[in-house]
Enzyme design. Structure first.
Site, PDB file in Angstrom:
ATOM      1  N   GLY A  62       0.775  -1.243   0.000  1.00  9.55           N
ATOM      2  CA  GLY A  62       0.000   0.000   0.000  1.00  9.55           C
ATOM      3  C   GLY A  62       0.801   1.285   0.000  1.00  9.55           C
TER       4      GLY A  62
ATOM      5  CG  ASP B  19      -9.074   1.185  10.090  1.00  8.45           C
ATOM      6  OD1 ASP B  19      -9.723   1.829   9.261  1.00  8.45           O
ATOM      7  OD2 ASP B  19      -9.601   0.425  10.911  1.00  8.45           O
TER       8      ASP B  19
ATOM      9  CG  ASP C 168      -5.797  -3.361  -2.052  1.00  8.83           C
ATOM     10  OD1 ASP C 168      -5.430  -2.905  -0.950  1.00  8.83           O
ATOM     11  OD2 ASP C 168      -6.221  -4.519  -2.193  1.00  8.83           O
TER      12      ASP C 168
ATOM     13  CG  PHE D  80     -12.889   0.648   1.985  1.00  7.66           C
ATOM     14  CD1 PHE D  80     -11.957  -0.050   2.747  1.00  7.66           C
ATOM     15  CD2 PHE D  80     -12.872   0.497   0.607  1.00  7.66           C
ATOM     16  CE1 PHE D  80     -11.024  -0.892   2.144  1.00  7.66           C
ATOM     17  CE2 PHE D  80     -11.938  -0.351  -0.005  1.00  7.66           C
ATOM     18  CZ  PHE D  80     -11.024  -1.037   0.769  1.00  7.66           C
TER      19      PHE D  80
ATOM     20  CE  LYS E 202     -10.210   4.567   6.953  1.00  9.92           C
ATOM     21  NZ  LYS E 202     -10.769   3.229   6.631  1.00  9.92           N
TER      22      LYS E 202
ATOM     23  CD  GLU F 283       0.936   0.784   6.874  1.00 10.01           C
ATOM     24  OE1 GLU F 283       1.295   0.650   5.691  1.00 10.01           O
ATOM     25  OE2 GLU F 283       0.535  -0.154   7.582  1.00 10.01           O
ATOM     26  CG  ASP F 284      -1.347   1.674   3.270  1.00 14.77           C
ATOM     27  OD1 ASP F 284      -1.183   1.419   4.482  1.00 14.77           O
ATOM     28  OD2 ASP F 284      -1.864   0.869   2.480  1.00 14.77           O
TER      29      ASP F 284
HETATM   30  P1  5GP Z   1      -5.158  -1.370  11.183  1.00 19.39           P
HETATM   31  O1  5GP Z   1      -4.245  -2.498  11.599  1.00 19.39           O
HETATM   32  O2  5GP Z   1      -4.651  -0.007  11.553  1.00 19.39           O
HETATM   33  O3  5GP Z   1      -6.566  -1.596  11.678  1.00 19.39           O
HETATM   34  O4  5GP Z   1      -5.312  -1.449   9.627  1.00 19.39           O
HETATM   35  C1  5GP Z   1      -4.325  -1.068   8.789  1.00 19.39           C
HETATM   36  C2  5GP Z   1      -4.445  -1.765   7.447  1.00 19.39           C
HETATM   37  O5  5GP Z   1      -5.806  -1.962   7.073  1.00 19.39           O
HETATM   38  C3  5GP Z   1      -3.843  -0.896   6.384  1.00 19.39           C
HETATM   39  O6  5GP Z   1      -2.461  -1.134   6.217  1.00 19.39           O
HETATM   40  C4  5GP Z   1      -4.664  -1.247   5.174  1.00 19.39           C
HETATM   41  O7  5GP Z   1      -4.092  -2.372   4.537  1.00 19.39           O
HETATM   42  C5  5GP Z   1      -6.011  -1.636   5.720  1.00 19.39           C
HETATM   43  N1  5GP Z   1      -6.996  -0.523   5.632  1.00 19.39           N
HETATM   44  C6  5GP Z   1      -7.553   0.165   6.657  1.00 19.39           C
HETATM   45  N2  5GP Z   1      -8.417   1.086   6.224  1.00 19.39           N
HETATM   46  C7  5GP Z   1      -8.410   0.997   4.873  1.00 19.39           C
HETATM   47  C8  5GP Z   1      -9.121   1.715   3.828  1.00 19.39           C
HETATM   48  O8  5GP Z   1      -9.927   2.625   4.034  1.00 19.39           O
HETATM   49  N3  5GP Z   1      -8.834   1.340   2.552  1.00 19.39           N
HETATM   50  C9  5GP Z   1      -7.937   0.342   2.242  1.00 19.39           C
HETATM   51  N4  5GP Z   1      -7.747   0.078   0.959  1.00 19.39           N
HETATM   52  N5  5GP Z   1      -7.266  -0.341   3.197  1.00 19.39           N
HETATM   53  C10 5GP Z   1      -7.498  -0.021   4.496  1.00 19.39           C
HETATM   54 MG    MG Z   2      -0.839  -1.151   4.705  1.00 19.89          MG
END
Ligand code: 5GP
Ligand code: MG
Length: 178
Positions: free
Chosen positions: A48, A106, A162, A155, A134, A102-103
């Protein structure tokens, strides 16, 4: 309103290229200032973060190294929890200042695990640079030093992110139309 179709879903333009680029300008300035003389190692999380990493690194003017890693998560056979592994890390982290690129953050779980793994490998300091954050979804305590853009709990796709493997190759960011 500009919309795009990816597989079965419709996405609407949410953050245009110019806004992304000026947010990255601001983050790069901060990193250039904060980490001068620290010889940082930037670790980009594939897939990402590839586009964000390219645009961020073009603006980093201090001596540094850049490398790419992947996260692999699988259910542990022994305990109830998940096991997270870093794939492709071939640098010695002992005493290094590491900047994770990182992209999106969440819940924060992924980033919390990455930071812990990097510290366990001897990094002196781990900083996090995420393109998107977020705030309303955050569940885990993780330090976010450099956040380019704060977004609502929608999302999103594009600019590296992606939907089912598609949609990474756009200049703008789009959010799911509900
Ligand atoms: P976390 O571990 O912080 O809950 O989630 C992080 C990962 O969830 C990110 O690296 C990404 O791969 C995915 N993710 C979370 N939100 C989104 C979103 O809105 N769009 C996309 N494409 N991926 C997301
Ligand atoms: Mg990621």
């Amino acid at each position: 309103m500009k919309t795009i179709q990816i597989l079965d879903k419709e996405f609407a333009l949410s953050i245009p290229e110019c806004e992304i680029q000026s947010a990255i300008d601001a983050v790069a300035k901060q990193i250039n200032r904060d980490l001068a003389g620290k010889n940082p190692l930037f670790l980009s999380i594939l897939n990402g973060a590839f586009m964000y990493t390219a645009d961020l690194m073009k603006r980093i003017e201090i001596p540094c190294q850049i490398s790419f890693i992947k996260m692999a998560s699988y259910a542990s056979t022994k305990s109830t929890g998940r096991v997270t592994e870093l794939i492709g890390l071939d640098q010695n982290l002992l005493g290094r200042t590491v900047v994770v690129v990182e992209d999106i953050v969440d819940s924060g779980l992924t980033m919390k695990e990455v930071v812990e793994l990097l510290k366990a490998k001897g990094a002196a300091e781990v900083r996090v640079s995420t393109l998107l954050f977020k705030p309303n979804a955050l569940k885990y305590d993780v330090p976010l030093h450099y956040v380019a853009l704060r977004i609502p709990n929608d999302f999103i796709v594009g600019y590296g992110l992606d939907y089912d493997g598609y949609g990474r190759n756009t200049r703008d960011i789009y959010s799911l139309v509900k």
